[in-house]
Design an enzyme around this catalytic site. Structure first.
Site, short mmCIF file in Angstrom:
data_model
loop_
_atom_site.label_atom_id
_atom_site.label_comp_id
_atom_site.label_asym_id
_atom_site.label_seq_id
_atom_site.Cartn_x
_atom_site.Cartn_y
_atom_site.Cartn_z
N CYS A 129 89.70 -52.74 -6.33
CA CYS A 129 89.61 -52.23 -5.05
C CYS A 129 88.82 -51.13 -5.07
CB CYS A 129 91.11 -51.39 -4.70
SG CYS A 129 90.97 -50.35 -3.54
N CYS A 150 89.77 -47.43 -4.76
CA CYS A 150 90.64 -46.87 -5.86
C CYS A 150 89.76 -46.84 -7.10
CB CYS A 150 91.65 -48.06 -6.32
SG CYS A 150 92.61 -48.50 -4.68
P1 FAD Z 1 102.50 -48.07 -10.39
O1 FAD Z 1 102.04 -46.94 -9.77
O2 FAD Z 1 101.61 -49.30 -10.32
O3 FAD Z 1 103.26 -47.92 -11.59
C1 FAD Z 1 103.41 -48.98 -12.57
C2 FAD Z 1 104.53 -48.59 -13.34
O4 FAD Z 1 104.09 -47.57 -14.28
C3 FAD Z 1 105.79 -47.94 -12.86
O5 FAD Z 1 106.66 -49.18 -12.59
C4 FAD Z 1 106.49 -47.15 -13.66
O6 FAD Z 1 107.19 -47.86 -14.76
C5 FAD Z 1 105.15 -46.69 -14.39
N1 FAD Z 1 104.79 -45.11 -14.10
C6 FAD Z 1 104.20 -45.03 -12.92
N2 FAD Z 1 104.09 -43.59 -12.77
C7 FAD Z 1 103.96 -43.26 -13.76
C8 FAD Z 1 103.61 -42.12 -14.40
N3 FAD Z 1 103.19 -40.94 -13.39
N4 FAD Z 1 103.80 -41.83 -15.76
C9 FAD Z 1 104.18 -42.86 -16.78
N5 FAD Z 1 104.53 -43.84 -16.04
C10 FAD Z 1 104.39 -44.13 -14.77
N6 FAD Z 1 96.55 -47.48 -4.69
C11 FAD Z 1 96.30 -46.91 -3.34
O7 FAD Z 1 96.89 -47.18 -2.44
N7 FAD Z 1 95.33 -45.94 -3.26
C12 FAD Z 1 94.49 -45.64 -4.49
O8 FAD Z 1 93.47 -44.81 -4.39
C13 FAD Z 1 94.70 -46.23 -5.61
N8 FAD Z 1 94.08 -45.83 -6.80
C14 FAD Z 1 94.18 -46.40 -7.78
C15 FAD Z 1 93.59 -46.42 -9.08
C16 FAD Z 1 93.82 -46.82 -10.09
C17 FAD Z 1 93.19 -46.49 -11.49
C18 FAD Z 1 94.72 -47.83 -10.47
C19 FAD Z 1 95.14 -48.81 -11.59
C20 FAD Z 1 95.58 -48.15 -9.19
C21 FAD Z 1 95.43 -47.44 -7.94
N9 FAD Z 1 96.03 -47.84 -6.90
C22 FAD Z 1 95.85 -46.99 -5.66
C23 FAD Z 1 97.40 -48.79 -6.93
C24 FAD Z 1 98.63 -47.72 -7.31
O9 FAD Z 1 98.40 -46.83 -8.25
C25 FAD Z 1 99.71 -48.44 -7.67
O10 FAD Z 1 99.49 -49.23 -8.67
C26 FAD Z 1 100.27 -49.35 -6.45
O11 FAD Z 1 100.55 -48.44 -5.33
C27 FAD Z 1 101.63 -50.12 -6.89
O12 FAD Z 1 102.64 -48.97 -7.34
P2 FAD Z 1 103.97 -49.25 -8.12
O13 FAD Z 1 104.92 -48.79 -7.17
O14 FAD Z 1 103.90 -50.78 -8.35
O15 FAD Z 1 103.85 -48.69 -9.27
#
Ligand code: FAD
Length: 426
Positions: free
Chosen positions: A355, A358
């Site tokens: 994306c 992101c």
């Molecule tokens: P995710 O945030 O994907 O986390 C995955 C797993 O990691 C969680 O289930 C948990 O087990 C573990 N986890 C979560 N947080 C932490 C933590 N702080 N420390 C340790 N472990 C943890 N989405 C947007 O809407 N806007 C953006 O600007 C954006 N920027 C991004 C930048 C990057 C580099 C990446 C890789 C992703 C970005 N995303 C962005 C996507 C977003 O970060 C999440 O991946 C998405 O919202 C799905 O969230 P999720 O609830 O599945 O958990």
């Protein structure tokens, strides 16, 4: 007042939460004004590099994922990266990299793969026009990137990962879940998406309980803090798809952050690290210089930056980098090289983010934290004490990354207020 108001010492930092809150109440405005200056709002970045690790085709088709770029001709000359500045000499320690670093012609002393500012490959982005916010990017592609990032947190075959938490049935006692409106996270599959991956990693890894040295804990805190900060921005600038309105989403914040106090702690940790690096910019004229051709000509930006550095220096010490990689032993030098190598890989993983928006902010923030690490750890290196030389984009990334984290702490305050208001209303 019970939600996300931690008190006491921040682990592995040199100060407590209260100090950070006080500092941020003054420092935030300074950072905010600085990042709005023309020098700091234009960032040159290569958004079109191929993912070096896998064939990434999970491109986000959502409009919110797109980045508005600037035509180079529209960037005032003084804020452009000067082509002449590409003439640099190899720094001591330039080596051919192995493994995933093989395509890298960068110095072994770098913490990031630098998109060389001076090449034609990048685009100019006005960061103010492209705020980091909810984009809808989620699912397999995002999971894979986060998983790969956490896999870099592996030194000598030992991974340190987030310890398992009690289930979401209010086990932390942190928030009263019954107060929340029900809504499901579209990003999580039935097994918690990445949560399943995490538990599969956890089994052989002793779930982070085993004794880890400071350096490895710090590495983990840095990435977990960045991840949490990104989550906070997503929750704070969230699109309600049913109404089409952008607004803070308290439930998003509670499930992603408030129920995991250690994630919030790691955001504070990133804050102290970046603040300390900003203060080190002012150690002496010899400690840091901008690469030839990259000088800041914008008087307003120079004045604001000087003020920011002076403020950072006036703060109590927030992080003691001398505790890390201490002693010039072979082990500590190897550890530092390993630390750099893993962090560089994380910077390369950013090219796998499917994306554009992101990827832009992911790259910028990793670049900014990498610059902070360079300032903290390179000035007294195995190559002898050397002034740290930065490219324009490194300084821009450092200031904007610090602003992102500072804004996260601001957003946390807002979520605390929302939580209180909801409690009183309930
Ligand atoms: P995710 O945030 O994907 O986390 C995955 C797993 O990691 C969680 O289930 C948990 O087990 C573990 N986890 C979560 N947080 C932490 C933590 N702080 N420390 C340790 N472990 C943890 N989405 C947007 O809407 N806007 C953006 O600007 C954006 N920027 C991004 C930048 C990057 C580099 C990446 C890789 C992703 C970005 N995303 C962005 C996507 C977003 O970060 C999440 O991946 C998405 O919202 C799905 O969230 P999720 O609830 O599945 O958990």
């Amino acid at each position: 007042d019970s939600i996300c108001r931690p008190t006491g010492q921040i682990e592995d930092a040199a100060c407590d939460y209260e100090t950070v809150e006080t500092i941020n109440s003054q420092f935030f405005d300074r950072l905010d004004a600085l990042r709005r200056t023309d020098f700091f709002k234009f960032y040159k970045v290569n958004l079109f590099k191929e993912c070096p690790f896998w064939n990434e085709n999970g491109f986000c088709m959502n409009r919110a994922c797109s980045v508005e770029t600037e035509d180079e001709a529209d960037i005032p000359e003084e804020f452009r990266v000067k082509r002449l500045s590409s003439v640099t000499t190899a720094a001591p320690g330039d080596v051919a990299m192995s493994g995933s670093d093989s395509s890298c012609s960068c110095s072994s002393t770098e913490f990031c793969h630098l998109d060389d500012d001076a090449t034609n490959d990048g685009v100019y982005v006005d960061l103010l026009k492209n705020p980091e916010r909810f984009t809808g990017y989620a699912g397999a592609s995002a999971n894979r990137v986060w998983k790969s990032i956490y896999e870099e947190n592996c030194f000598n075959g030992v991974k340190f990962i987030e310890p398992a938490r009690p289930t979401a049935s209010g086990g932390t006692g942190f928030v009263d879940k019954s107060m929340l409106h029900h809504s499901s996270s579209p990003a999580l599959g039935p097994n918690g998406g990445f949560g399943g991956l995490v538990s599969s990693l956890q089994a052989p890894l002793d779930s982070g309980d085993s004794e880890q040295c400071l350096e490895k804990r710090v590495f983990y805190r840095i990435i977990s803090g960045l991840h949490a900060s990104i989550s906070i921005h997503i929750c704070h600038d969230f699109l309600d798809t049913s109404t089409g309105e952008w607004a803070p989403n308290l439930e998003c914040f509670i499930t992603r952050i408030a129920e995991h106090p250690e994630r919030l702690q790691n955001v504070y940790f990133d804050y102290v690290l970046l603040l300390r690096a900003l203060s080190r910019l002012g150690d002496s004229r010899d400690n840091f210089s901008l690469r030839a051709g990259d000088a800041i000509e914008d008087g307003a930006a120079v004045e604001q930056l000087d003020g920011l550095i002076a403020d950072a220096r006036a703060c109590p010490t927030t992080f003691d980098e001398a505790q890390m990689f201490s002693g010039q032993t072979r082990e500590s030098l190897e550890l530092k090289n390993e630390f750099r190598h893993h962090f560089r890989n994380i910077s390369a993983i950013m090219d796998c983010v499917g994306c554009d928006k992101c990827r832009l902010w992911g790259k910028l923030q990793v670049h900014g934290i990498g610059t902070a690490l360079k300032l903290l750890f390179n000035s007294n290196d195995e190559h002898g004490a050397q002034p740290v030389q930065l490219q324009k984009s490194e300084l821009v990334a450092l200031v904007n990354a610090a602003h992102r984290i500072a804004e996260s702490l601001r957003a946390v305050e807002r979520f605390r207020d929302m939580y209180q208001a909801q409690r009183l209303a309930g």
